[in-house]
Design a protein around this motif. Structure first.
Motif, PDB file in Angstrom:
ATOM      1  N   GLN A   1       0.831  -1.191   0.000  1.00 15.70           N
ATOM      2  CA  GLN A   1       0.000   0.000   0.000  1.00 15.70           C
ATOM      3  C   GLN A   1       0.872   1.251   0.000  1.00 15.70           C
ATOM      4  O   GLN A   1       1.895   1.311   0.677  1.00 15.70           O
ATOM      5  N   GLY A   2       0.454   2.230  -0.782  1.00 10.45           N
ATOM      6  CA  GLY A   2       1.191   3.477  -0.854  1.00 10.45           C
ATOM      7  C   GLY A   2       1.946   3.607  -2.161  1.00 10.45           C
ATOM      8  O   GLY A   2       1.887   2.738  -3.033  1.00 10.45           O
ATOM      9  N   ALA A   3       2.652   4.707  -2.288  1.00  7.88           N
ATOM     10  CA  ALA A   3       3.415   5.004  -3.504  1.00  7.88           C
ATOM     11  C   ALA A   3       4.896   4.983  -3.193  1.00  7.88           C
ATOM     12  O   ALA A   3       5.318   5.261  -2.058  1.00  7.88           O
ATOM     13  N   PRO A   4       5.725   4.658  -4.179  1.00 11.44           N
ATOM     14  CA  PRO A   4       7.177   4.658  -3.951  1.00 11.44           C
ATOM     15  C   PRO A   4       7.683   6.050  -3.580  1.00 11.44           C
ATOM     16  O   PRO A   4       7.143   7.069  -4.018  1.00 11.44           O
ATOM     17  N   ILE A   5       8.732   6.073  -2.777  1.00 12.85           N
ATOM     18  CA  ILE A   5       9.436   7.325  -2.485  1.00 12.85           C
ATOM     19  C   ILE A   5      10.342   7.637  -3.671  1.00 12.85           C
ATOM     20  O   ILE A   5      11.145   6.803  -4.088  1.00 12.85           O
ATOM     21  N   GLY A   6      10.209   8.824  -4.210  1.00 12.65           N
ATOM     22  CA  GLY A   6      11.024   9.205  -5.353  1.00 12.65           C
ATOM     23  C   GLY A   6      10.508   8.609  -6.651  1.00 12.65           C
ATOM     24  O   GLY A   6       9.575   7.796  -6.675  1.00 12.65           O
ATOM     25  N   VAL A   7      11.100   9.030  -7.742  1.00 14.93           N
ATOM     26  CA  VAL A   7      10.757   8.544  -9.077  1.00 14.93           C
ATOM     27  C   VAL A   7      11.957   7.763  -9.605  1.00 14.93           C
ATOM     28  O   VAL A   7      13.061   8.299  -9.700  1.00 14.93           O
ATOM     29  N   ILE A   8      11.733   6.503  -9.934  1.00 13.66           N
ATOM     30  CA  ILE A   8      12.815   5.595 -10.290  1.00 13.66           C
ATOM     31  C   ILE A   8      12.830   5.384 -11.798  1.00 13.66           C
ATOM     32  O   ILE A   8      11.782   5.155 -12.418  1.00 13.66           O
ATOM     33  N   SER A   9      14.011   5.471 -12.401  1.00 14.96           N
ATOM     34  CA  SER A   9      14.119   5.134 -13.818  1.00 14.96           C
ATOM     35  C   SER A   9      13.888   3.638 -13.985  1.00 14.96           C
ATOM     36  O   SER A   9      14.310   2.829 -13.161  1.00 14.96           O
ATOM     37  N   SER A  10      13.211   3.267 -15.066  1.00 13.07           N
ATOM     38  CA  SER A  10      12.774   1.885 -15.205  1.00 13.07           C
ATOM     39  C   SER A  10      12.562   1.553 -16.671  1.00 13.07           C
ATOM     40  O   SER A  10      12.432   2.437 -17.528  1.00 13.07           O
ATOM     41  N   VAL A  11      12.508   0.257 -16.978  1.00 15.84           N
ATOM     42  CA  VAL A  11      12.143  -0.187 -18.323  1.00 15.84           C
ATOM     43  C   VAL A  11      10.673  -0.563 -18.393  1.00 15.84           C
ATOM     44  O   VAL A  11      10.194  -1.006 -19.444  1.00 15.84           O
ATOM     45  N   THR A  12       9.928  -0.396 -17.279  1.00 15.88           N
ATOM     46  CA  THR A  12       8.494  -0.660 -17.282  1.00 15.88           C
ATOM     47  C   THR A  12       7.753   0.548 -16.737  1.00 15.88           C
ATOM     48  O   THR A  12       8.308   1.372 -16.008  1.00 15.88           O
ATOM     49  N   ALA A  13       6.473   0.650 -17.097  1.00 13.09           N
ATOM     50  CA  ALA A  13       5.627   1.741 -16.611  1.00 13.09           C
ATOM     51  C   ALA A  13       4.174   1.317 -16.756  1.00 13.09           C
ATOM     52  O   ALA A  13       3.846   0.423 -17.555  1.00 13.09           O
ATOM     53  N   MET A  14       3.308   1.964 -15.994  1.00  6.86           N
ATOM     54  CA  MET A  14       1.871   1.757 -16.121  1.00  6.86           C
ATOM     55  C   MET A  14       1.275   2.932 -16.889  1.00  6.86           C
ATOM     56  O   MET A  14       1.675   4.086 -16.706  1.00  6.86           O
ATOM     57  N   HIS A  15       0.323   2.630 -17.761  1.00 10.10           N
ATOM     58  CA  HIS A  15      -0.443   3.656 -18.474  1.00 10.10           C
ATOM     59  C   HIS A  15      -1.901   3.236 -18.401  1.00 10.10           C
ATOM     60  O   HIS A  15      -2.357   2.398 -19.166  1.00 10.10           O
ATOM     61  N   GLY A  16      -2.625   3.820 -17.420  1.00 16.09           N
ATOM     62  CA  GLY A  16      -3.958   3.327 -17.135  1.00 16.09           C
ATOM     63  C   GLY A  16      -3.875   1.893 -16.671  1.00 16.09           C
ATOM     64  O   GLY A  16      -3.174   1.575 -15.703  1.00 16.09           O
ATOM     65  N   THR A  17      -4.570   1.019 -17.363  1.00 16.39           N
ATOM     66  CA  THR A  17      -4.484  -0.415 -17.043  1.00 16.39           C
ATOM     67  C   THR A  17      -3.468  -1.124 -17.933  1.00 16.39           C
ATOM     68  O   THR A  17      -3.395  -2.356 -17.939  1.00 16.39           O
ATOM     69  N   GLY A  18      -2.693  -0.346 -18.669  1.00 15.85           N
ATOM     70  CA  GLY A  18      -1.687  -0.948 -19.530  1.00 15.85           C
ATOM     71  C   GLY A  18      -0.348  -1.068 -18.836  1.00 15.85           C
ATOM     72  O   GLY A  18       0.076  -0.176 -18.092  1.00 15.85           O
ATOM     73  N   PHE A  19       0.332  -2.180 -19.078  1.00 15.62           N
ATOM     74  CA  PHE A  19       1.670  -2.420 -18.553  1.00 15.62           C
ATOM     75  C   PHE A  19       2.630  -2.316 -19.725  1.00 15.62           C
ATOM     76  O   PHE A  19       2.534  -3.076 -20.699  1.00 15.62           O
ATOM     77  N   LEU A  20       3.555  -1.361 -19.659  1.00 14.45           N
ATOM     78  CA  LEU A  20       4.454  -1.081 -20.762  1.00 14.45           C
ATOM     79  C   LEU A  20       5.845  -1.609 -20.446  1.00 14.45           C
ATOM     80  O   LEU A  20       6.344  -1.444 -19.337  1.00 14.45           O
ATOM     81  N   VAL A  21       6.463  -2.222 -21.446  1.00 22.94           N
ATOM     82  CA  VAL A  21       7.830  -2.719 -21.320  1.00 22.94           C
ATOM     83  C   VAL A  21       8.664  -2.101 -22.434  1.00 22.94           C
ATOM     84  O   VAL A  21       8.379  -2.302 -23.624  1.00 22.94           O
ATOM     85  N   ALA A  22       9.690  -1.326 -22.057  1.00 24.11           N
ATOM     86  CA  ALA A  22      10.597  -0.704 -23.023  1.00 24.11           C
ATOM     87  C   ALA A  22      11.961  -1.350 -22.879  1.00 24.11           C
ATOM     88  O   ALA A  22      12.830  -0.880 -22.144  1.00 24.11           O
TER      89      ALA A  22
END
Length: 691
Positions: free
Chosen positions: A328-349
Motif C-alpha cells: 500500500q502506498g506510492a514509492p518514495i522518489g521517481v525511479i528510472s525503469s524499463v516498465t511503466a503503467m499507463h492506465g491499465t496498460g503495462f508497458l515494457v521498453a
C-alpha cells in the motif's frame, strides 16, 4: 572477432574472481553543467588535436529501445542514442511522434522531473547526464549536459529536494579488474542548472537505486555484489556506502530493481523480496516470493506485482506475483525503469516497446508493440548506394534475425528478408557476412546462405551447397570474371582450413584448387583484396600470449601461404589499408589497449599506439584509421580518427562520442564516400568528412 571477445571476457572474469577490487577515485564534482543549444559530440576520452577535417554524422537510425517514462498519453523512451516520443492513445498501433537528435551515448534511463521549469526530462547518454526540454513533444531538445565520469546505469529522483541520484560504473585499469561503481547527487536549479553536490564510490557496478527516508539504497553486481546503504544526512549529502546484505553462493543477490514504499524496501532479482528498513543498516526480510524469471523491473498493480525479466534460457517474459502481504502506498522518489503503467496498460521498453493489457494483472495480454527500423545491428556490408545490416532483433533465444537494406547516405529503408537461422541469444554462432556484387552471403557455424540484393529488398537465394565443416569466417570477391567465396573452416582437431569456392553458378558450386591448412585456432578474421588475403588467427586456446597474422595469395587457382607473423596480446579487430594493416587489441596483462600498424610486405610491426579503451572496431580509409574505442557495457564509446600516413608515428586527429554498442564488437565499413557503423544497440550510423 566474436569468438575472441568471448575469450577475452571469460579471461577477464576469471581474473576478476581472484583479484581484490578497490573503489575508484570518485568522479570530480563538477561545478556546473554545460549549456548546449544543440548536442554536438565532443572528444572526452582522449583529447584530440585540432583538425580542419572532422567526421560529421549524416544519418543515424534505430537502436534498442531501453527505458521509459510516461506523460499523459505519451511514452518517452530511449531509442539507441536518442529520446523518442510515442503516442499511446491507440495501444494496438502506437505511433512515433518524434525523436531527438542523437546524443553522445546510449539512452537507457529517463525520468520526468518537476524541478526548475515545466516539462523537463533527465536522461542518461552513456556517461553524460542530459537535461531535455519536453515542452513540445514534436521537438525534444537537449538543454544541458553533465559528464559524470562513468556510465550511468541507474537513477532516482527526489522530487522534494529537486535532486537526482545517479549510479553508474567505471571500467578499471588494468581491464582485468572489471567495473567499479559510483553514486552522484546532482541538483537541478531553477534556471535549469545541473550541479554535482557529492559523489561516493562503490566497489561494484551499480544496477539499481531506491530512495528512502534519509537513505539511499544501491544494488550492485560483481565480486562485491549485494545491497548497499548510503546515508543521506541532508539532501544531496552522501555518506560512505555500507554493504548491508552481501551476495553469497547460498543466497546470491544482484538487485536488478528496487523501490521503497513506506518502511519496506521491495527488491527484485530471482524473486520479489520485502525488507523492513526501520533500521536501514540492518534490513530484515519480511517475505520472499520466488519468480520464474530474473526480474529486470516490476510495477505494483493493485494486489499484484507484474514483473518483467528473462528466463534461464534467455526468453523475455512477464511474471505476475501475489505478494505475501498487501503493498500500500506510492514509492518514495521517481525511479528510472524499463516498465511503466499507463492506465491499465503495462508497458515494457526493453529492445522494443510492448504494450500489455493488464486489466486482469494475473493474465496480461500483449495488444501492441513498436519497433525501431533496426534494433540490434551486429554486422553489415556496404556498397556504393546501400548498406545491408544483420539485425539481431530483441536478442531473445526465441527471436529471429533479419537482413535489412538501407539507402545511403540517408538510411531510408529499402526492404528486408528473414535470416533462415535463428540468431537470438546464440548470436555467437553467427560467423559473418560478405558482399559481392548483387549478392550477400551470411555464414553460421554449419552453413552459408546467399541473398540477392539487386531489387528493392533482399531475397533469399538459398543455402549454398558447400563441404560441411565448422565455418569460422567468409570473404568474397570477383576475380578474373569468377564469383569466388573464401571460407575458413575448422577441423575436428581445430586446425583452420581455407577453401575457395567458385559460385559463378550458385546452383553448381565447385572448388578449384586444394585447401590450405593453417595452424590451430578458434577464430578467424580475413580480408580478401584481389589476389592478396590477410588473415588473423585467434590462437588464445593454443598460444595464450600471441595471435598469428598470415599473408596469403590466390593465384592460378591455388592458395599459397607467403608469410606469418606472431602478434603479441589479444587482438580484437583487423582492417586492411593500402600497404598496411591495422590491428586493435589488448596486451597480455589486460592492462593496455592499443592499435598496431603492420606493414604489409613483408609483414612487420611499424608502430603500437595506446588507446583509451579497447578497440572494438577498426577500418582503414586512405591514410587514416577509424577505431571504435570503448563500448560493451560501459555505455560510453568514441570513434577515433588517426592519421597513419607515417606508419611509424600515428597521430589522433579527431574524436566523436557515440553510443555504446553493448555488443563487444563494432563493424566499421569504409566506402570511398562514407564511414558506416553497425553499432549494436546504438543502431546504424553514416558519417563523412566535413570542413
Amino acid at each position: 572477432m566474436i569468438q575472441r571477445m568471448l575469450v577475452f571476457f571469460v579471461l577477464a572474469g576469471m581474473l576478476v574472481s581472484c583479484a581484490s577490487v578497490t573503489p575508484p577515485t570518485p568522479p570530480a564534482a563538477t561545478p556546473g553543467a554545460t549549456r548546449i543549444p544543440t548536442i554536438a559530440p565532443t572528444a572526452s576520452l582522449t583529447p584530440a588535436p585540432t583538425s580542419d577535417r572532422t567526421l560529421e554524422r549524416l544519418a543515424q537510425t534505430g537502436g534498442s529501445i531501453n527505458g521509459i517514462t510516461v506523460m499523459g498519453d505519451l511514452a518517452y523512451v530511449g531509442l539507441g542514442p536518442r529520446v523518442a516520443v510515442i503516442d499511446l492513445r491507440q495501444p494496438e498501433s502506437p505511433r512515433l511522434v518524434s525523436q531527438s537528435e542523437p546524443l553522445p551515448g546510449l539512452v537507457s534511463q529517463l525520468i520526468q522531473v518537476s524541478g526548475g521549469r515545466a516539462a523537463r526530462l533527465l536522461v542518461n547518454a552513456g556517461k553524460y547526464l542530459v537535461l531535455m526540454d519536453g515542452s513540445d513533444p514534436e521537438a525534444i531538445l537537449p538543454i544541458r549536459r553533465l559528464d559524470l565520469g562513468g556510465a550511468i546505469t541507474a537513477m532516482v529522483w527526489d522530487e522534494r529536494a529537486n535532486i537526482l541520484y545517479a549510479g553508474g560504473s567505471i571500467y578499471q585499469r588494468p581491464f582485468s579488474l572489471g567495473y567499479t561503481g559510483f553514486v552522484s547527487a546532482v541538483g537541478l536549479g531553477p534556471d535549469d542548472d545541473l550541479k554535482v553536490m557529492s559523489t561516493v564510490a562503490l566497489p561494484a557496478r551499480v544496477l539499481s537505486l531506491a530512495l528512502g527516508q534519509a537513505s539511499l539504497f544501491a544494488g550492485a553486481e560483481g565480486e562485491e555484489s549485494g545491497l548497499y546503504h548510503v546515508r543521506v544526512s541532508t539532501p544531496g549529502s552522501l555518506s560512505a556506502p555500507r554493504r548491508v546484505i552481501a551476495s553469497t553462493p547460498e543466497d546470491p543477490l544482484q538487485p536488478t530493481s528496487m523501490q521503497v514504499i513506506g518502511d519496506r524496501l521491495y527488491l527484485g532479482y530471482r524473486s520479489i523480496d520485502a525488507y523492513d528498513i526501520t533500521n536501514p543498516d540492518q534490513p530484515a526480510r519480511a517475505w520472499r516470493v520466488y519468480a520464474s524469471i530474473v526480474v529486470k523491473s516490476f510495477q505494483v498493480a493493485g494486489e499484484q506485482v507484474i514483473a518483467f525479466g528473462w528466463t534461464i534460457t534467455n526468453e523475455f517474459m512477464l511474471n505476475t506475483i501475489t505478494p505475501s502481504e498487501p503493498i500500500q502506498g506510492a514509492p518514495i522518489g521517481v525511479i528510472s525503469s524499463v516498465t511503466a503503467m499507463h492506465g491499465t496498460g503495462f508497458l515494457v521498453a526493453y529492445n522494443d516497446l510492448e504494450i500489455h493489457d493488464a486489466v486482469d494483472p494475473q493474465t496480461p495480454r500483449l495488444v501492441g508493440s513498436f519497433k525501431a527500423p533496426v534494433t540490434h545491428a551486429i554486422d553489415a556490408a556496404a556498397g556504393d548506394s546501400a548498406v545491408f545490416v544483420v539485425d539481431n532483433g530483441t536478442g531473445a533465444s526465441n527471436s529471429g534475425a533479419i537482413l535489412r537494406g538501407f539507402r545511403l547516405p540517408d538510411l531510408e529503408p529499402l526492404g528486408q528478408a528473414p535470416i533462415e537461422f535463428p540468431v537470438g541469444s546464440g548470436w555467437y554462432a553467427y560467423d559473418g557476412m560478405a558482399l559481392e556484387g548483387d549478392r550477400v552471403y551470411i555464414a553460421k557455424a554449419d552453413g552459408v546462405w546467399a541473398y540477392a540484393i539487386s531489387g528493392s529488398e533482399p531475397t533469399l537465394l538459398g543455402k549454398v551447397a558447400l563441404e560441411d565443416e565448422r565455418f569460422e569466417a567468409i570473404a568474397a570477391t570477383r576475380l578474373d570474371g569468377k564469383r569466388l567465396l573464401l571460407t575458413a573452416q575448422s577441423t575436428e582437431d581445430h586446425f583452420i582450413t581455407l577453401k575457395v569456392y567458385d559460385l559463378t553458378d550458385l546452383q553448381n558450386p565447385n572448388r578449384p584448387g586444394d585447401p590450405l591448412t593453417l595452424d590451430q585456432g578458434s577464430g578467424v578474421q580475413m580480408v580478401w583484396n584481389g589476389a592478396a588475403i590477410d588473415l588473423l588467427l585467434d590462437r588464445s586456446y593454443f598460444s595464450p600470449e600471441s595471435d598469428r597474422l598470415y599473408a596469403i595469395t590466390y593465384e592460378n587457382r591455388a592458395l599459397e601461404r607467403k608469410q606469418s607473423l606472431e602478434i603479441p596480446g589479444y587482438i580484437e579487430g583487423m582492417a586492411a589499408g593500402e600497404g598496411f594493416l591495422l590491428l586493435t587489441g589488448i596486451d597480455e596483462s589486460l592492462s593496455e589497449a592499443f592499435v598496431l600498424v603492420v606493414e604489409s610486405g613483408p609483414l612487420k610491426i611499424a608502430s603500437r599506439t595506446t588507446l583509451p579503451e579497447v578497440g572494438l572496431g577498426v577500418a582503414a580509409v586512405g591514410d587514416q584509421a577509424r577505431v571504435v574505442a570503448g563500448g560493451g557495457e560501459a555505455g560510453a564509446a568514441q570513434l577515433l580518427t588517426l592519421d597513419v600516413h607515417d606508419l611509424a608515428d600515428p597521430r589522433q586527429v579527431d574524436a566523436l562520442d557515440i553510443a555504446s554498442s553493448q555488443n563487444n564488437a563494432v563493424p566499421i565499413l569504409a566506402t570511398p564516400s562514407y564511414v558506416i557503423l553497425a553499432n549494436g544497440s546504438g543502431g546504424v550510423e553514416v558519417l563523412a568528412f566535413g570542413r
